[in-house]
Design a protein around this motif. Structure first.
Motif, PDB file in Angstrom:
ATOM      1  N   ASN A 186     -18.201 -25.067  37.900  1.00  0.00           N
ATOM      2  CA  ASN A 186     -19.264 -24.128  38.256  1.00  0.00           C
ATOM      3  C   ASN A 186     -20.072 -23.731  37.019  1.00  0.00           C
ATOM      4  N   ILE A 187     -19.381 -23.575  35.886  1.00  0.00           N
ATOM      5  CA  ILE A 187     -20.071 -23.266  34.633  1.00  0.00           C
ATOM      6  C   ILE A 187     -20.952 -24.433  34.209  1.00  0.00           C
ATOM      7  N   LEU A 188     -20.403 -25.633  34.318  1.00  0.00           N
ATOM      8  CA  LEU A 188     -21.172 -26.818  33.930  1.00  0.00           C
ATOM      9  C   LEU A 188     -22.415 -26.976  34.801  1.00  0.00           C
ATOM     10  N   MET A 189     -22.276 -26.730  36.111  1.00  0.00           N
ATOM     11  CA  MET A 189     -23.430 -26.853  37.001  1.00  0.00           C
ATOM     12  C   MET A 189     -24.469 -25.774  36.701  1.00  0.00           C
ATOM     13  N   ALA A 190     -23.993 -24.552  36.398  1.00  0.00           N
ATOM     14  CA  ALA A 190     -24.939 -23.480  36.064  1.00  0.00           C
ATOM     15  C   ALA A 190     -25.688 -23.806  34.785  1.00  0.00           C
ATOM     16  N   ALA A 191     -25.002 -24.393  33.814  1.00  0.00           N
ATOM     17  CA  ALA A 191     -25.667 -24.787  32.569  1.00  0.00           C
ATOM     18  C   ALA A 191     -26.709 -25.870  32.827  1.00  0.00           C
ATOM     19  N   ARG A 192     -26.397 -26.797  33.726  1.00  0.00           N
ATOM     20  CA  ARG A 192     -27.369 -27.852  34.034  1.00  0.00           C
ATOM     21  C   ARG A 192     -28.572 -27.299  34.803  1.00  0.00           C
ATOM     22  N   ARG A 193     -28.339 -26.251  35.619  1.00  0.00           N
ATOM     23  CA  ARG A 193     -29.475 -25.626  36.306  1.00  0.00           C
ATOM     24  C   ARG A 193     -30.412 -24.950  35.302  1.00  0.00           C
ATOM     25  N   ILE A 194     -29.853 -24.436  34.205  1.00  0.00           N
ATOM     26  CA  ILE A 194     -30.702 -23.892  33.142  1.00  0.00           C
ATOM     27  C   ILE A 194     -31.583 -24.993  32.565  1.00  0.00           C
ATOM     28  N   GLU A 195     -31.001 -26.149  32.332  1.00  0.00           N
ATOM     29  CA  GLU A 195     -31.767 -27.265  31.766  1.00  0.00           C
ATOM     30  C   GLU A 195     -32.853 -27.728  32.731  1.00  0.00           C
ATOM     31  N   VAL A 196     -32.524 -27.770  34.030  1.00  0.00           N
ATOM     32  CA  VAL A 196     -33.535 -28.160  35.026  1.00  0.00           C
ATOM     33  C   VAL A 196     -34.706 -27.182  35.003  1.00  0.00           C
ATOM     34  N   ALA A 197     -34.407 -25.881  34.958  1.00  0.00           N
ATOM     35  CA  ALA A 197     -35.470 -24.873  34.945  1.00  0.00           C
ATOM     36  C   ALA A 197     -36.279 -24.947  33.652  1.00  0.00           C
ATOM     37  N   ARG A 198     -35.609 -25.237  32.548  1.00  0.00           N
ATOM     38  CA  ARG A 198     -36.321 -25.335  31.273  1.00  0.00           C
ATOM     39  C   ARG A 198     -37.291 -26.505  31.274  1.00  0.00           C
ATOM     40  N   GLN A 199     -36.855 -27.637  31.794  1.00  0.00           N
ATOM     41  CA  GLN A 199     -37.741 -28.795  31.842  1.00  0.00           C
ATOM     42  C   GLN A 199     -38.885 -28.575  32.834  1.00  0.00           C
TER      43      GLN A 199
ATOM     44  N   ASN B 190     -35.405 -17.827  33.133  1.00  0.00           N
ATOM     45  CA  ASN B 190     -34.560 -16.709  32.716  1.00  0.00           C
ATOM     46  C   ASN B 190     -33.585 -16.310  33.820  1.00  0.00           C
ATOM     47  N   ALA B 191     -33.998 -16.474  35.069  1.00  0.00           N
ATOM     48  CA  ALA B 191     -33.093 -16.174  36.183  1.00  0.00           C
ATOM     49  C   ALA B 191     -31.893 -17.122  36.166  1.00  0.00           C
ATOM     50  N   THR B 192     -32.111 -18.394  35.828  1.00  0.00           N
ATOM     51  CA  THR B 192     -30.988 -19.338  35.755  1.00  0.00           C
ATOM     52  C   THR B 192     -30.060 -18.986  34.598  1.00  0.00           C
ATOM     53  N   ARG B 193     -30.622 -18.448  33.513  1.00  0.00           N
ATOM     54  CA  ARG B 193     -29.775 -18.021  32.401  1.00  0.00           C
ATOM     55  C   ARG B 193     -28.926 -16.822  32.813  1.00  0.00           C
ATOM     56  N   ALA B 194     -29.544 -15.908  33.551  1.00  0.00           N
ATOM     57  CA  ALA B 194     -28.776 -14.764  34.053  1.00  0.00           C
ATOM     58  C   ALA B 194     -27.729 -15.223  35.054  1.00  0.00           C
ATOM     59  N   GLU B 195     -28.072 -16.224  35.861  1.00  0.00           N
ATOM     60  CA  GLU B 195     -27.104 -16.765  36.812  1.00  0.00           C
ATOM     61  C   GLU B 195     -25.913 -17.373  36.068  1.00  0.00           C
ATOM     62  N   TYR B 196     -26.199 -18.044  34.956  1.00  0.00           N
ATOM     63  CA  TYR B 196     -25.123 -18.622  34.145  1.00  0.00           C
ATOM     64  C   TYR B 196     -24.184 -17.526  33.645  1.00  0.00           C
ATOM     65  N   ALA B 197     -24.774 -16.409  33.166  1.00  0.00           N
ATOM     66  CA  ALA B 197     -23.951 -15.294  32.699  1.00  0.00           C
ATOM     67  C   ALA B 197     -23.136 -14.705  33.842  1.00  0.00           C
ATOM     68  N   ALA B 198     -23.745 -14.636  35.042  1.00  0.00           N
ATOM     69  CA  ALA B 198     -23.022 -14.107  36.203  1.00  0.00           C
ATOM     70  C   ALA B 198     -21.862 -15.020  36.579  1.00  0.00           C
ATOM     71  N   VAL B 199     -22.097 -16.329  36.547  1.00  0.00           N
ATOM     72  CA  VAL B 199     -21.029 -17.287  36.854  1.00  0.00           C
ATOM     73  C   VAL B 199     -19.926 -17.189  35.810  1.00  0.00           C
ATOM     74  N   MET B 200     -20.317 -17.033  34.535  1.00  0.00           N
ATOM     75  CA  MET B 200     -19.323 -16.909  33.474  1.00  0.00           C
ATOM     76  C   MET B 200     -18.490 -15.641  33.648  1.00  0.00           C
ATOM     77  N   THR B 201     -19.161 -14.530  33.968  1.00  0.00           N
ATOM     78  CA  THR B 201     -18.446 -13.272  34.191  1.00  0.00           C
ATOM     79  C   THR B 201     -17.474 -13.402  35.357  1.00  0.00           C
ATOM     80  N   SER B 202     -17.948 -14.000  36.449  1.00  0.00           N
ATOM     81  CA  SER B 202     -17.096 -14.184  37.619  1.00  0.00           C
ATOM     82  C   SER B 202     -15.920 -15.090  37.300  1.00  0.00           C
ATOM     83  N   LEU B 203     -16.174 -16.158  36.548  1.00  0.00           N
ATOM     84  CA  LEU B 203     -15.092 -17.085  36.201  1.00  0.00           C
ATOM     85  C   LEU B 203     -14.018 -16.390  35.381  1.00  0.00           C
ATOM     86  N   CYS B 204     -14.428 -15.688  34.324  1.00  0.00           N
ATOM     87  CA  CYS B 204     -13.447 -15.014  33.460  1.00  0.00           C
ATOM     88  C   CYS B 204     -12.657 -13.980  34.257  1.00  0.00           C
ATOM     89  N   SER B 205     -13.341 -13.267  35.142  1.00  0.00           N
ATOM     90  CA  SER B 205     -12.649 -12.276  35.965  1.00  0.00           C
ATOM     91  C   SER B 205     -11.661 -12.937  36.913  1.00  0.00           C
TER      92      SER B 205
END
Length: 473
Positions: free
Chosen positions: A78-91, A160-175
């Motif tokens: 899930n973290i890897l997919m969220a990181a790739r969504r950041i790259e998609v949005a950046r491009q 920026n929303a995808t970056r925030a989503e990545y942080a949300a996924v990371m927070t959820s994962l660690c929890s």
């Protein structure tokens, strides 16, 4: 005269067309329906400071948990997919920004054509033409009305929303890793409790068997002791199965196969400490700390930009088209002065009537923006509720633990007294059975309460934002 007419219509359109919506127009305080509380209701065990932006799970002082979360951050899909969504949005943002620059097309070829001689009033001979050509075409939309800039703002907000989503996924994962790990240690603690009781119950069973052989008690006492002993043993397979499935759940969160974790986690370890002073932070800081609130804000900004784009459609488009090339019958003549051709054509296009399609698109964009505004408000209210609930649950569980400790202390005394009275033939064995079952139940309740205190503490850290800052991602 014609130029004056065009200028008149252009100025009139600029005055009558709706102004463009800026993606930065929406700040959190402008869209909140209700103001946030100045401080949290609960002050005990909490301090009104900014939570640490560092690894909150390190407060549990458990190296195994630290290593599990590190592995999850590196391997979870899930973290890897969220990181790739950041790259998609950046491009995607880079693709829109490319609209600021002109587009060039290079073309070259050879053409041979034959023209009919019977097209005129007098029949002539057909003519044949063949030539080589080489040229460059250029097209450039000059963004004087901000159409491309508005699109870029919307794409940046989505990025920026995808970056925030990545942080949300990371927070959820660690929890989730922390909660699952706590659940594992809870099952292991209950297994230890069961094993301790089995050893104690076996001694009492042997005592009743010895008393029965000596004619001091009936077989009923022996069967009751066996029921308690076997019923406690019957809980072992389920507890071991729960431990196994919890390790499997951890393996999935870590992106590993269970075999790699069995060796590390099968050994029993105590539950982490559940006594913590939590820096809850000012409620308003949730707007900057919670990744889901930040994501909702950027989604709102992106929808505002889409409304701005819809309004820009009412404005004209200025495009600069040009070409330069050369054509000649022979290749050797292609670069002579008389072979070169060029054209330049600035074009101002303006849709006067489209069946109100642009109006409908603008109304749709406005409705979408209002949906995102409602979603932002709901996200903020949900965040406040989650923090308040986690605080309340944590404090209530701490009180519950203290009461259960007192109950267990009395349960132990009750068991000791009932056994002593039974040995002296002053009490029935059923009192021993009741005391055994009560102590086992209360000890399991204590383990469950300690696990609940830890999971509610993790939920509180998660509700407070988890310590992630998307500007550092």
């Amino acid at each position: 005269m014609r130029i004056k007419s065009i200028s008149f219509y252009l100025i009139t359109g600029l005055l009558l067309a709706p102004s463009a919506m800026n993606a930065d127009d929406f700040k959190p305080l402008r869209v909140l329906n209700d103001s946030l509380p100045e401080q949290w209701t609960y002050n005990e065990n909490f301090s009104q400071e900014l939570p640490s932006d560092d690894r909150w799970w390190s407060y549990f002082e458990d190296p195994v948990l630290d290593s599990l979360i590190t592995a999850g951050e590196n391997n979870n899909y899930n973290i890897l997919m969220a990181a790739r969504r950041i790259e998609v949005a950046r491009q995607s943002l880079n693709s829109i920004r490319a609209g600021y620059f002109p587009t060039f097309n290079l073309s070259g070829g050879w053409t041979k054509s034959r023209n009919s001689g019977a097209l005129g009033s007098v029949m002539t001979r057909a003519s044949t033409v063949d030539y080589f050509s080489l040229g460059i075409d250029m097209s450039w939309e000059i963004d004087i009305f901000g159409r491309i800039a508005t699109k870029a703002k919307g794409a940046k907000a989505s990025y920026n929303a995808t970056r925030a989503e990545y942080a949300a996924v990371m927070t959820s994962l660690c929890s989730n890793i922390a909660k699952t790990y706590i659940t594992l240690r809870m099952w292991q603690a209950e297994l230890l409790v069961a094993q301790e009781h089995i050893a104690s119950q076996e001694k009492i069973l042997k005592m009743t068997e010895a008393r029965h052989e000596a004619g001091l008690c009936s077989m009923l006492d022996v069967t009751q002791a066996r029921i308690v002993f076997y019923s406690t043993q019957a809980t072992l397979p389920q507890l071991k199965s729960s431990i196994h499935t919890t390790i499997n759940a951890l393996a999935l969160l870590l992106g590993e196969y269970p075999e790699a974790l069995n060796e590390r986690l099968s050994a029993t370890a105590p539950l982490p400490s559940y006594h913590h002073i939590v820096t809850a932070g000012i409620p308003m800081e949730l707007l900057r700390r919670r990744p889901d609130i930040v994501e909702a804000e950027y989604q709102l900004a992106a929808s505002a930009a889409q409304l701005g784009i819809a309004k820009k459609e009412f404005l004209p488009t200025l495009t600069l088209n040009g070409s330069i090339g050369t054509s000649a019958h022979r290749i050797g003549d292609m670069f002579k002065n008389d072979s070169f051709t060029y054209a330049i054509a600035p074009t101002l296009s303006w849709t006067i009537f489209d069946g109100l399609a642009r109006n409908y698109n603008m109304a749709s964009a406005r409705a979408s923006m209002e949906i995102e505004m409602d979603n932002y408000n709901l996200t903020v209210m949900t965040a406040v509720e989650e923090v308040d609930n986690a605080m309340s649950t944590y404090l209530a569980t701490l009180d519950n633990i203290e009461m259960l400790k007192k109950v267990i202390e009395q349960s132990r005394k009750s068991l000791e007294l009932s056994v002593d009275l039974y040995k002296s033939d002053l009490s029935a064995f059923s009192n021993v059975v009741d005391a055994q079952m009560s102590l086992l139940e209360n000890q399991n309740s204590l383990v469950a309460a300690q696990g609940k205190a830890l999971t509610s503490l993790v939920a509180l850290y998660q509700a407070l934002g988890g310590g992630w800052d998307i500007t550092q991602l």
